[in-house]
Design an enzyme around this catalytic site. Structure first.
Site, mmCIF file in Angstrom:
data_model
loop_
_atom_site.group_PDB
_atom_site.id
_atom_site.type_symbol
_atom_site.label_atom_id
_atom_site.label_comp_id
_atom_site.label_asym_id
_atom_site.label_seq_id
_atom_site.Cartn_x
_atom_site.Cartn_y
_atom_site.Cartn_z
ATOM 1 N N LYS A 194 0.879 -1.169 0.000
ATOM 2 C CA LYS A 194 0.000 0.000 0.000
ATOM 3 C C LYS A 194 0.916 1.218 0.000
ATOM 4 O O LYS A 194 0.920 2.039 0.928
ATOM 5 C CB LYS A 194 -0.923 -0.061 1.235
ATOM 6 C CG LYS A 194 -2.022 0.990 1.247
ATOM 7 C CD LYS A 194 -3.131 0.741 0.244
ATOM 8 C CE LYS A 194 -4.138 1.866 0.265
ATOM 9 N NZ LYS A 194 -5.126 1.783 -0.831
ATOM 10 N N ASP A 226 -5.462 -3.140 -2.338
ATOM 11 C CA ASP A 226 -6.901 -3.074 -2.621
ATOM 12 C C ASP A 226 -7.195 -3.569 -4.040
ATOM 13 O O ASP A 226 -8.126 -4.345 -4.268
ATOM 14 C CB ASP A 226 -7.474 -1.663 -2.371
ATOM 15 C CG ASP A 226 -6.632 -0.541 -2.981
ATOM 16 O OD1 ASP A 226 -5.535 -0.820 -3.500
ATOM 17 O OD2 ASP A 226 -7.088 0.618 -2.939
ATOM 18 N N ASP A 250 -2.444 -12.232 5.347
ATOM 19 C CA ASP A 250 -3.497 -12.898 6.118
ATOM 20 C C ASP A 250 -4.835 -12.726 5.416
ATOM 21 O O ASP A 250 -5.588 -13.683 5.205
ATOM 22 C CB ASP A 250 -3.550 -12.289 7.528
ATOM 23 C CG ASP A 250 -4.661 -12.898 8.366
ATOM 24 O OD1 ASP A 250 -4.775 -14.130 8.369
ATOM 25 O OD2 ASP A 250 -5.416 -12.128 8.993
HETATM 26 C C1 IPM Z 1 -3.764 -17.298 10.091
HETATM 27 C C2 IPM Z 1 -4.708 -16.926 11.192
HETATM 28 C C3 IPM Z 1 -3.928 -16.253 12.325
HETATM 29 C C4 IPM Z 1 -3.255 -15.033 11.757
HETATM 30 C C5 IPM Z 1 -4.797 -15.908 13.536
HETATM 31 C C6 IPM Z 1 -5.469 -17.126 14.121
HETATM 32 C C7 IPM Z 1 -4.023 -15.167 14.594
HETATM 33 O O1 IPM Z 1 -5.723 -16.119 10.730
HETATM 34 O O2 IPM Z 1 -2.822 -18.080 10.331
HETATM 35 O O3 IPM Z 1 -3.967 -16.832 8.978
HETATM 36 O O4 IPM Z 1 -3.872 -13.964 11.682
HETATM 37 O O5 IPM Z 1 -2.073 -15.131 11.377
HETATM 38 MG MG MG Z 2 -5.730 -15.848 8.658
#
Ligand code: IPM
Ligand code: MG
Length: 383
Positions: A194, A226, A250
């Site tokens: 970003k 995005d 994530d």
């Molecule tokens: C992942 C999960 C974790 C993260 C959570 C459970 C903390 O969503 O491994 O993607 O955000 O890394």
């Molecule tokens: Mg995750």
């Protein structure tokens, strides 16, 4: 011939974690019998299970013990029992202790669409043909590990702070890995940031460009997060390797999971620098969560964990033979019509499909892990 022996630490965790880890252990042991190796399993508590037992999400001695194995296989952690936002001890802390403590800075999340599951995805089938992408998520930096101030102050004027630091070396090593992986795939890296807003993203983009200059055979494109999110559902088959920072990775990886028909299908590997005896040390886990509502009810899809075990066999144990056998067995099982509940086409045609539970799916996969008699004889004859 003496069988090879490997040491795998398991962390079943919470919810469906124990269901899917047991399934993957069964499949790996079957492959071991076929291909001539033995796994010494050691089990460790983490997540809510460890909070209940020890009052912490994972004990330092368990992190250390896991770090001395050849690899770690993890199920899932978390659940409503331990999700009070004011709690100072939370199951997810186990993940951060393992990732940070063991230096597992690169999280590989491959997404491909098995042709038999195209109908299980909410996306139009013509968008899904040929989808085969790999998200490389930075895993030990950024806002996950930056300084924090928990909510404080009087109601009406409460505030909280998260910070997102990145050092150049943290960016460089994960981007370099993405380039290495892309060179063995279709030769395209998309670096996602970003940079129109964040200083860390501007550093990310500069470093990615520098690394890219060292890889003339690989194409580098920069994409804002995005618009990347939009392209992922609009033209998913165009993606090869995506490399991005922790939080963006994530979010984008859950979005990409929709392509595969179910979150339950997808594996992941978290790798660092340490070389273990047979390969690179890593932690392997399905990308789905603990799904407490279906825990212990023989409903969870074990495929994400079984495919994670295949990645473990390949990357940490150097067992391409067994890894490929697991992947082929999963593919054959899907072709034969076996489906856990999450894979049933929504309101669709279920003709030729056989809905099974965790055990039924695992058994069907186990039944398909076989090497031809001739190959087995050659393996046995090897000194
Ligand atoms: C992942 C999960 C974790 C993260 C959570 C459970 C903390 O969503 O491994 O993607 O955000 O890394
Ligand atoms: Mg995750």
């Amino acid at each position: 011939m003496t069988d090879a022996r490997y040491r795998i630490a398991t962390i079943p965790g919470d919810g469906v974690g124990p269901d899917v880890v047991a399934a993957a252990c069964r499949v790996v042991d079957t492959a071991g019998a076929q291909f001539g190796f033995t796994v010494d399993w050691s089990e460790h508590l983490a997540g809510g299970a460890a909070i209940d037992e020890y009052g912490v999400a994972i004990r330092p001695e368990d992190v250390e013990a896991c770090g001395t194995a050849d690899a770690i296989l993890l199920g899932a952690v978390g659940g409503p029992t331990w999700s009070d936002p004011s709690a100072t001890v939370r199951p997810e802390q186990a993940l951060f202790a393992l990732r940070g403590g063991l230096g597992l800075y690169a999280n590989l999340r491959p997404v491909s669409v098995h042709p038999a599951l195209i109908a299980s995805s909410p996306l139009r089938p013509e968008l899904l043909a040929g989808v085969d992408l790999l998200i490389v998520r930075e895993l030990t930096g950024g806002v996950y590990f930056g300084a924090r101030e928990e909510p404080a102050g009087a109601p009406g004027s409460r505030r909280a702070v998260d910070t997102m630091p990145y050092a150049e070396h943290e960016i460089r090593r994960v981007v370099e890995l993405a380039f290495q992986l892309a060179a063995d795939r279709r030769g395209n890296v998309m670096s996602v940031d970003k940079a129109n807003v964040l200083a860390t993203s501007r550093l990310w983009r500069t470093v990615a460009t520098e690394v890219g200059a060292e890889w003339p055979s690989v194409t580098l494109a920069h994409q804002l997060v995005d618009s990347c999110a939009m392209l992922l559902v609009r033209r998913p088959a165009d993606f090869d390797v995506v490399v991005t920072e922790n939080l963006f990775g994530d979010i984008l990886s859950d979005e990409a999971a929709v392509l595969a028909g179910s979150l339950g299908m997808l594996p992941s590997a978290s790798l660092g620098e340490r070389r273990a005896e047979h390969g690179i040390f890593g932690l392997y886990e399905p990308i789905h969560g603990s799904a407490p509502d279906i825990a212990g009810r023989d409903l969870a899809n074990p495929i994400g964990t079984i495919l994670s075990a295949a990645m473990l066999l390949r990357l940490s144990l150097g067992r391409e033979d067994a890894a490929a056998a697991l992947e082929a067995a999963v593919s054959d099982t899907l072709d034969a019509g076996f489906r856990t509940a999450d894979l049933m086409p929504p309101g669709g045609d279920t003709a030729g499909l056989n809905q099974v539970g965790t055990q039924g799916m695992t058994g069907a996969i186990v039944d398909r892990i076989a090497i031809p008699e001739a190959a087995r004889e050659t393996a046995a004859a090897r000194p």
